[in-house]
Motif scaffolding. Sequence first.
Motif, PDB file in Angstrom:
ATOM      1  N   ALA A   1       0.812  -1.221   0.000  1.00 29.60           N
ATOM      2  CA  ALA A   1       0.000   0.000   0.000  1.00 29.60           C
ATOM      3  C   ALA A   1       0.847   1.273   0.000  1.00 29.60           C
ATOM      4  O   ALA A   1       0.403   2.309  -0.499  1.00 29.60           O
ATOM      5  N   SER A   2       2.040   1.206   0.564  1.00 26.69           N
ATOM      6  CA  SER A   2       2.882   2.404   0.613  1.00 26.69           C
ATOM      7  C   SER A   2       4.355   2.017   0.618  1.00 26.69           C
ATOM      8  O   SER A   2       4.719   0.877   0.941  1.00 26.69           O
ATOM      9  N   LYS A   3       5.175   2.968   0.266  1.00 25.71           N
ATOM     10  CA  LYS A   3       6.613   2.720   0.227  1.00 25.71           C
ATOM     11  C   LYS A   3       7.144   2.522   1.638  1.00 25.71           C
ATOM     12  O   LYS A   3       6.647   3.105   2.592  1.00 25.71           O
ATOM     13  N   GLN A   4       8.159   1.703   1.739  1.00 20.15           N
ATOM     14  CA  GLN A   4       8.813   1.451   3.017  1.00 20.15           C
ATOM     15  C   GLN A   4      10.319   1.531   2.845  1.00 20.15           C
ATOM     16  O   GLN A   4      10.830   1.558   1.723  1.00 20.15           O
ATOM     17  N   ASP A   5      11.031   1.578   3.956  1.00 19.57           N
ATOM     18  CA  ASP A   5      12.483   1.652   3.906  1.00 19.57           C
ATOM     19  C   ASP A   5      13.072   0.330   3.411  1.00 19.57           C
ATOM     20  O   ASP A   5      12.668  -0.750   3.861  1.00 19.57           O
ATOM     21  N   ILE A   6      14.025   0.450   2.510  1.00 19.34           N
ATOM     22  CA  ILE A   6      14.797  -0.681   2.011  1.00 19.34           C
ATOM     23  C   ILE A   6      16.257  -0.249   2.083  1.00 19.34           C
ATOM     24  O   ILE A   6      16.605   0.846   1.635  1.00 19.34           O
ATOM     25  N   VAL A   7      17.094  -1.074   2.668  1.00 17.45           N
ATOM     26  CA  VAL A   7      18.509  -0.757   2.804  1.00 17.45           C
ATOM     27  C   VAL A   7      19.304  -1.679   1.877  1.00 17.45           C
ATOM     28  O   VAL A   7      19.171  -2.901   1.946  1.00 17.45           O
ATOM     29  N   VAL A   8      20.118  -1.071   1.029  1.00 14.99           N
ATOM     30  CA  VAL A   8      20.891  -1.818   0.038  1.00 14.99           C
ATOM     31  C   VAL A   8      22.383  -1.565   0.244  1.00 14.99           C
ATOM     32  O   VAL A   8      22.802  -0.412   0.409  1.00 14.99           O
ATOM     33  N   SER A   9      23.146  -2.637   0.231  1.00 16.35           N
ATOM     34  CA  SER A   9      24.604  -2.545   0.240  1.00 16.35           C
ATOM     35  C   SER A   9      25.135  -3.410  -0.890  1.00 16.35           C
ATOM     36  O   SER A   9      24.606  -4.504  -1.138  1.00 16.35           O
ATOM     37  N   VAL A  10      26.157  -2.914  -1.580  1.00 16.90           N
ATOM     38  CA  VAL A  10      26.766  -3.686  -2.655  1.00 16.90           C
ATOM     39  C   VAL A  10      28.282  -3.638  -2.536  1.00 16.90           C
ATOM     40  O   VAL A  10      28.849  -2.638  -2.107  1.00 16.90           O
ATOM     41  N   VAL A  11      28.901  -4.739  -2.919  1.00 14.44           N
ATOM     42  CA  VAL A  11      30.349  -4.805  -3.089  1.00 14.44           C
ATOM     43  C   VAL A  11      30.572  -5.286  -4.511  1.00 14.44           C
ATOM     44  O   VAL A  11      30.135  -6.381  -4.876  1.00 14.44           O
ATOM     45  N   MET A  12      31.214  -4.443  -5.318  1.00 12.51           N
ATOM     46  CA  MET A  12      31.501  -4.792  -6.708  1.00 12.51           C
ATOM     47  C   MET A  12      32.981  -5.101  -6.851  1.00 12.51           C
ATOM     48  O   MET A  12      33.824  -4.428  -6.243  1.00 12.51           O
TER      49      MET A  12
ATOM     50  N   TYR B   1      30.859   4.881  -8.471  1.00 13.06           N
ATOM     51  CA  TYR B   1      29.868   4.449  -7.485  1.00 13.06           C
ATOM     52  C   TYR B   1      28.677   5.397  -7.428  1.00 13.06           C
ATOM     53  O   TYR B   1      27.578   4.978  -7.069  1.00 13.06           O
ATOM     54  N   ARG B   2      28.841   6.644  -7.830  1.00 11.11           N
ATOM     55  CA  ARG B   2      27.700   7.557  -7.875  1.00 11.11           C
ATOM     56  C   ARG B   2      26.713   7.119  -8.964  1.00 11.11           C
ATOM     57  O   ARG B   2      25.498   7.115  -8.749  1.00 11.11           O
ATOM     58  N   THR B   3      27.248   6.743 -10.123  1.00  9.00           N
ATOM     59  CA  THR B   3      26.402   6.254 -11.213  1.00  9.00           C
ATOM     60  C   THR B   3      25.671   4.986 -10.798  1.00  9.00           C
ATOM     61  O   THR B   3      24.480   4.825 -11.072  1.00  9.00           O
ATOM     62  N   VAL B   4      26.379   4.092 -10.117  1.00  7.96           N
ATOM     63  CA  VAL B   4      25.777   2.846  -9.647  1.00  7.96           C
ATOM     64  C   VAL B   4      24.667   3.143  -8.645  1.00  7.96           C
ATOM     65  O   VAL B   4      23.556   2.609  -8.752  1.00  7.96           O
ATOM     66  N   ALA B   5      24.942   4.005  -7.680  1.00  2.00           N
ATOM     67  CA  ALA B   5      23.950   4.340  -6.659  1.00  2.00           C
ATOM     68  C   ALA B   5      22.697   4.944  -7.289  1.00  2.00           C
ATOM     69  O   ALA B   5      21.569   4.578  -6.925  1.00  2.00           O
ATOM     70  N   LYS B   6      22.872   5.847  -8.230  1.00  2.00           N
ATOM     71  CA  LYS B   6      21.717   6.463  -8.894  1.00  2.00           C
ATOM     72  C   LYS B   6      20.879   5.420  -9.632  1.00  2.00           C
ATOM     73  O   LYS B   6      19.648   5.476  -9.612  1.00  2.00           O
ATOM     74  N   ALA B   7      21.533   4.476 -10.289  1.00  2.00           N
ATOM     75  CA  ALA B   7      20.811   3.424 -11.017  1.00  2.00           C
ATOM     76  C   ALA B   7      20.037   2.529 -10.058  1.00  2.00           C
ATOM     77  O   ALA B   7      18.883   2.157 -10.328  1.00  2.00           O
ATOM     78  N   ILE B   8      20.641   2.190  -8.935  1.00  4.14           N
ATOM     79  CA  ILE B   8      19.968   1.353  -7.934  1.00  4.14           C
ATOM     80  C   ILE B   8      18.767   2.093  -7.354  1.00  4.14           C
ATOM     81  O   ILE B   8      17.668   1.543  -7.252  1.00  4.14           O
ATOM     82  N   ILE B   9      18.957   3.349  -6.969  1.00  7.39           N
ATOM     83  CA  ILE B   9      17.872   4.140  -6.389  1.00  7.39           C
ATOM     84  C   ILE B   9      16.711   4.245  -7.377  1.00  7.39           C
ATOM     85  O   ILE B   9      15.549   4.024  -7.008  1.00  7.39           O
ATOM     86  N   ALA B  10      17.003   4.573  -8.626  1.00  7.00           N
ATOM     87  CA  ALA B  10      15.952   4.715  -9.637  1.00  7.00           C
ATOM     88  C   ALA B  10      15.171   3.415  -9.796  1.00  7.00           C
ATOM     89  O   ALA B  10      13.935   3.427  -9.891  1.00  7.00           O
ATOM     90  N   HIS B  11      15.879   2.287  -9.787  1.00  7.71           N
ATOM     91  CA  HIS B  11      15.199   1.003  -9.950  1.00  7.71           C
ATOM     92  C   HIS B  11      14.302   0.679  -8.750  1.00  7.71           C
ATOM     93  O   HIS B  11      13.136   0.309  -8.922  1.00  7.71           O
ATOM     94  N   VAL B  12      14.851   0.811  -7.559  1.00  9.18           N
ATOM     95  CA  VAL B  12      14.077   0.475  -6.353  1.00  9.18           C
ATOM     96  C   VAL B  12      12.856   1.372  -6.219  1.00  9.18           C
ATOM     97  O   VAL B  12      11.760   0.907  -5.879  1.00  9.18           O
ATOM     98  N   GLU B  13      13.009   2.651  -6.521  1.00 11.12           N
ATOM     99  CA  GLU B  13      11.888   3.582  -6.392  1.00 11.12           C
ATOM    100  C   GLU B  13      10.807   3.357  -7.452  1.00 11.12           C
ATOM    101  O   GLU B  13       9.646   3.696  -7.231  1.00 11.12           O
ATOM    102  N   SER B  14      11.173   2.767  -8.594  1.00 13.34           N
ATOM    103  CA  SER B  14      10.210   2.646  -9.692  1.00 13.34           C
ATOM    104  C   SER B  14       9.627   1.245  -9.872  1.00 13.34           C
ATOM    105  O   SER B  14       8.716   1.056 -10.665  1.00 13.34           O
ATOM    106  N   THR B  15      10.138   0.265  -9.139  1.00 11.10           N
ATOM    107  CA  THR B  15       9.599  -1.083  -9.250  1.00 11.10           C
ATOM    108  C   THR B  15       8.864  -1.454  -7.966  1.00 11.10           C
ATOM    109  O   THR B  15       9.054  -0.820  -6.932  1.00 11.10           O
TER     110      THR B  15
END
Length: 120
Positions: free
Chosen positions: A23-34, A53-67
Motif C-alpha cells: 500500500a505504501s513505500k517502506q524503507d529498504i537498505v541496500v549494500s553492494v560490493v563490486m 559508485y555515484r552512477t551505480v547508486a543512482k541506477a539502484i535508487i531509480a530502480h528500487v523507487e520505480s519497481t
Amino acid sequence: MDKIFIEDLLIRGVIGVSERERASKQDIVVSVVMYANIRKGAETDDIQYCVNYRTVAKAIIAHVESTARYTVEALANDIAAICLDMPGVEKVEVKVEKPGAVRFSRSVGVEITREKQDGK
C-alpha cells in the motif's frame, strides 16, 4: 580483484507480499560490493578507468523507487544485474534489508553473490 562498495543505501520503495506492505513505500537498505580491476584508474587518476559508485547508486535508487517487487530475493537479483552491467564489474555481492519487517528484529533480508559468467 579490487572492491568498490556502497554501504547502507537507504531507499523508499514498494516491497512485500501483503496488501499492507504494497500500500505504501517502506524503507529498504541496500549494500553492494563490486569486484573490478581498478589498477588503471588508480595509476592514471582518471574516472573513466574506475567504477563510478555515484552512477551505480543512482541506477539502484531509480530502480528500487520505480519497481514494486514481492520479494527481497527478486530485488537483490535486479540490483546484481544493474551492477554487473557497469563497465569493468565482474562480480557483485548484494545485500537487501527490510528494517523492522520482523518484530523484535532490527532488520531482515538476503545477501547474494553473482558473477558475469552466472548468465548475467
